[in-house]
Design a protein around this motif. Sequence first.
Motif, PDB file in Angstrom:
ATOM      1  N   ALA A 109      45.560  39.342  44.927  1.00 16.58           N
ATOM      2  CA  ALA A 109      45.180  40.725  45.258  1.00 16.58           C
ATOM      3  C   ALA A 109      45.436  41.651  44.073  1.00 16.58           C
ATOM      4  O   ALA A 109      44.636  42.558  43.802  1.00 16.58           O
ATOM      5  CB  ALA A 109      45.951  41.202  46.488  1.00 16.58           C
ATOM      6  N   GLY A 110      46.531  41.423  43.362  1.00 13.87           N
ATOM      7  CA  GLY A 110      46.820  42.243  42.198  1.00 13.87           C
ATOM      8  C   GLY A 110      45.880  41.990  41.038  1.00 13.87           C
ATOM      9  O   GLY A 110      45.699  42.846  40.167  1.00 13.87           O
ATOM     10  N   ALA A 111      45.291  40.809  41.006  1.00 15.76           N
ATOM     11  CA  ALA A 111      44.382  40.455  39.918  1.00 15.76           C
ATOM     12  C   ALA A 111      42.932  40.833  40.206  1.00 15.76           C
ATOM     13  O   ALA A 111      42.059  40.574  39.371  1.00 15.76           O
ATOM     14  CB  ALA A 111      44.474  38.957  39.634  1.00 15.76           C
ATOM     15  N   LEU A 112      42.668  41.428  41.342  1.00 20.29           N
ATOM     16  CA  LEU A 112      41.287  41.793  41.677  1.00 20.29           C
ATOM     17  C   LEU A 112      40.644  42.704  40.632  1.00 20.29           C
ATOM     18  O   LEU A 112      39.455  42.517  40.308  1.00 20.29           O
ATOM     19  CB  LEU A 112      41.228  42.436  43.065  1.00 20.29           C
ATOM     20  CG  LEU A 112      41.336  41.460  44.235  1.00 20.29           C
ATOM     21  CD1 LEU A 112      41.310  42.210  45.561  1.00 20.29           C
ATOM     22  CD2 LEU A 112      40.242  40.428  44.190  1.00 20.29           C
ATOM     23  N   PRO A 113      41.366  43.678  40.051  1.00 22.99           N
ATOM     24  CA  PRO A 113      40.716  44.472  38.988  1.00 22.99           C
ATOM     25  C   PRO A 113      40.288  43.626  37.787  1.00 22.99           C
ATOM     26  O   PRO A 113      39.244  43.887  37.176  1.00 22.99           O
ATOM     27  CB  PRO A 113      41.800  45.481  38.584  1.00 22.99           C
ATOM     28  CG  PRO A 113      42.684  45.599  39.776  1.00 22.99           C
ATOM     29  CD  PRO A 113      42.668  44.251  40.424  1.00 22.99           C
ATOM     30  N   LEU A 114      41.078  42.605  37.473  1.00 27.10           N
ATOM     31  CA  LEU A 114      40.690  41.721  36.366  1.00 27.10           C
ATOM     32  C   LEU A 114      39.447  40.917  36.722  1.00 27.10           C
ATOM     33  O   LEU A 114      38.569  40.706  35.876  1.00 27.10           O
ATOM     34  CB  LEU A 114      41.836  40.783  36.005  1.00 27.10           C
ATOM     35  CG  LEU A 114      43.062  41.426  35.378  1.00 27.10           C
ATOM     36  CD1 LEU A 114      44.137  40.378  35.142  1.00 27.10           C
ATOM     37  CD2 LEU A 114      42.702  42.123  34.101  1.00 27.10           C
ATOM     38  N   PHE A 115      39.379  40.451  37.974  1.00 24.75           N
ATOM     39  CA  PHE A 115      38.190  39.711  38.409  1.00 24.75           C
ATOM     40  C   PHE A 115      36.956  40.610  38.377  1.00 24.75           C
ATOM     41  O   PHE A 115      35.869  40.162  38.014  1.00 24.75           O
ATOM     42  CB  PHE A 115      38.387  39.136  39.819  1.00 24.75           C
ATOM     43  CG  PHE A 115      39.359  37.993  39.878  1.00 24.75           C
ATOM     44  CD1 PHE A 115      39.330  36.970  38.953  1.00 24.75           C
ATOM     45  CD2 PHE A 115      40.318  37.937  40.874  1.00 24.75           C
ATOM     46  CE1 PHE A 115      40.220  35.926  38.997  1.00 24.75           C
ATOM     47  CE2 PHE A 115      41.223  36.891  40.941  1.00 24.75           C
ATOM     48  CZ  PHE A 115      41.169  35.882  39.999  1.00 24.75           C
ATOM     49  N   ALA A 116      37.120  41.881  38.762  1.00 22.62           N
ATOM     50  CA  ALA A 116      35.993  42.819  38.738  1.00 22.62           C
ATOM     51  C   ALA A 116      35.516  43.050  37.303  1.00 22.62           C
ATOM     52  O   ALA A 116      34.308  43.074  37.039  1.00 22.62           O
ATOM     53  CB  ALA A 116      36.399  44.137  39.389  1.00 22.62           C
ATOM     54  N   LYS A 117      36.461  43.188  36.368  1.00 31.92           N
ATOM     55  CA  LYS A 117      36.081  43.359  34.958  1.00 31.92           C
ATOM     56  C   LYS A 117      35.388  42.114  34.425  1.00 31.92           C
ATOM     57  O   LYS A 117      34.427  42.208  33.664  1.00 31.92           O
ATOM     58  CB  LYS A 117      37.310  43.673  34.109  1.00 31.92           C
ATOM     59  CG  LYS A 117      37.796  45.081  34.251  1.00 31.92           C
ATOM     60  CD  LYS A 117      38.922  45.361  33.288  1.00 31.92           C
ATOM     61  CE  LYS A 117      39.354  46.795  33.398  1.00 31.92           C
ATOM     62  NZ  LYS A 117      40.369  47.153  32.410  1.00 31.92           N
ATOM     63  N   LEU A 118      35.885  40.953  34.818  1.00 33.37           N
ATOM     64  CA  LEU A 118      35.263  39.705  34.383  1.00 33.37           C
ATOM     65  C   LEU A 118      33.844  39.596  34.929  1.00 33.37           C
ATOM     66  O   LEU A 118      32.922  39.199  34.203  1.00 33.37           O
ATOM     67  CB  LEU A 118      36.104  38.505  34.838  1.00 33.37           C
ATOM     68  CG  LEU A 118      35.577  37.127  34.461  1.00 33.37           C
ATOM     69  CD1 LEU A 118      35.576  36.957  32.947  1.00 33.37           C
ATOM     70  CD2 LEU A 118      36.406  36.051  35.123  1.00 33.37           C
ATOM     71  N   ALA A 119      33.647  39.975  36.184  1.00 30.88           N
ATOM     72  CA  ALA A 119      32.300  39.926  36.775  1.00 30.88           C
ATOM     73  C   ALA A 119      31.361  40.885  36.052  1.00 30.88           C
ATOM     74  O   ALA A 119      30.195  40.549  35.793  1.00 30.88           O
ATOM     75  CB  ALA A 119      32.372  40.239  38.264  1.00 30.88           C
ATOM     76  N   ASP A 120      31.868  42.085  35.722  1.00 33.63           N
ATOM     77  CA  ASP A 120      31.038  43.036  34.991  1.00 33.63           C
ATOM     78  C   ASP A 120      30.681  42.511  33.601  1.00 33.63           C
ATOM     79  O   ASP A 120      29.560  42.685  33.121  1.00 33.63           O
ATOM     80  CB  ASP A 120      31.755  44.380  34.856  1.00 33.63           C
ATOM     81  CG  ASP A 120      31.841  45.138  36.176  1.00 33.63           C
ATOM     82  OD1 ASP A 120      31.058  44.796  37.093  1.00 33.63           O
ATOM     83  OD2 ASP A 120      32.689  46.048  36.280  1.00 33.63           O
ATOM     84  N   LEU A 121      31.644  41.871  32.951  1.00 37.81           N
ATOM     85  CA  LEU A 121      31.410  41.302  31.616  1.00 37.81           C
ATOM     86  C   LEU A 121      30.360  40.200  31.666  1.00 37.81           C
ATOM     87  O   LEU A 121      29.438  40.155  30.854  1.00 37.81           O
ATOM     88  CB  LEU A 121      32.714  40.770  31.044  1.00 37.81           C
ATOM     89  CG  LEU A 121      32.631  40.165  29.654  1.00 37.81           C
ATOM     90  CD1 LEU A 121      32.298  41.219  28.619  1.00 37.81           C
ATOM     91  CD2 LEU A 121      33.951  39.479  29.304  1.00 37.81           C
ATOM     92  N   VAL A 122      30.476  39.311  32.650  1.00 36.64           N
ATOM     93  CA  VAL A 122      29.505  38.220  32.787  1.00 36.64           C
ATOM     94  C   VAL A 122      28.122  38.785  33.123  1.00 36.64           C
ATOM     95  O   VAL A 122      27.105  38.339  32.571  1.00 36.64           O
ATOM     96  CB  VAL A 122      29.982  37.218  33.855  1.00 36.64           C
ATOM     97  CG1 VAL A 122      28.873  36.237  34.215  1.00 36.64           C
ATOM     98  CG2 VAL A 122      31.219  36.475  33.373  1.00 36.64           C
TER      99      VAL A 122
END
Length: 128
Positions: A109-122
């Motif tokens: 749950a704390g890493a969700l912002p990182l996953f969102a940034k990764l999705a935007d990057l991809v």
Amino acid sequence: MEAVIKLAAVAVVAATLIDLLSQYNHTYAILASVSICCGMLLVLLNLASPLFGLLQQLAAASGQEDLACVLKALGIAILTQTAADICSDSGQKAMAGRVILAGRVAVLAGALPLFAKLADLVQGLLAY
């Protein structure tokens, strides 16, 4: 280095005394174990203060929340492992497993912002 040796010596002596205490009163042994663990964590946090200062400088230099997410995950992992070890030592293995599961969910749950940034990057890379 000296502090780590002292912590290791305290841990060995405390484990021996707690083992002796558990033969007479298991409840007091658990309380003593929790107290020693909390004390050791406080000493470790004091030892890690230069590291925290460096990490704050890196976070200020980068200006991003990525490092904050990683530090939160690290804190959750340390706290979860300590709580799970205490539960296991007190004979509550099922509770220890649930504590570890809760920690894993909290890290995700704390890493969700990182996953969102990764999705935007991809998504941005695929758009080219």
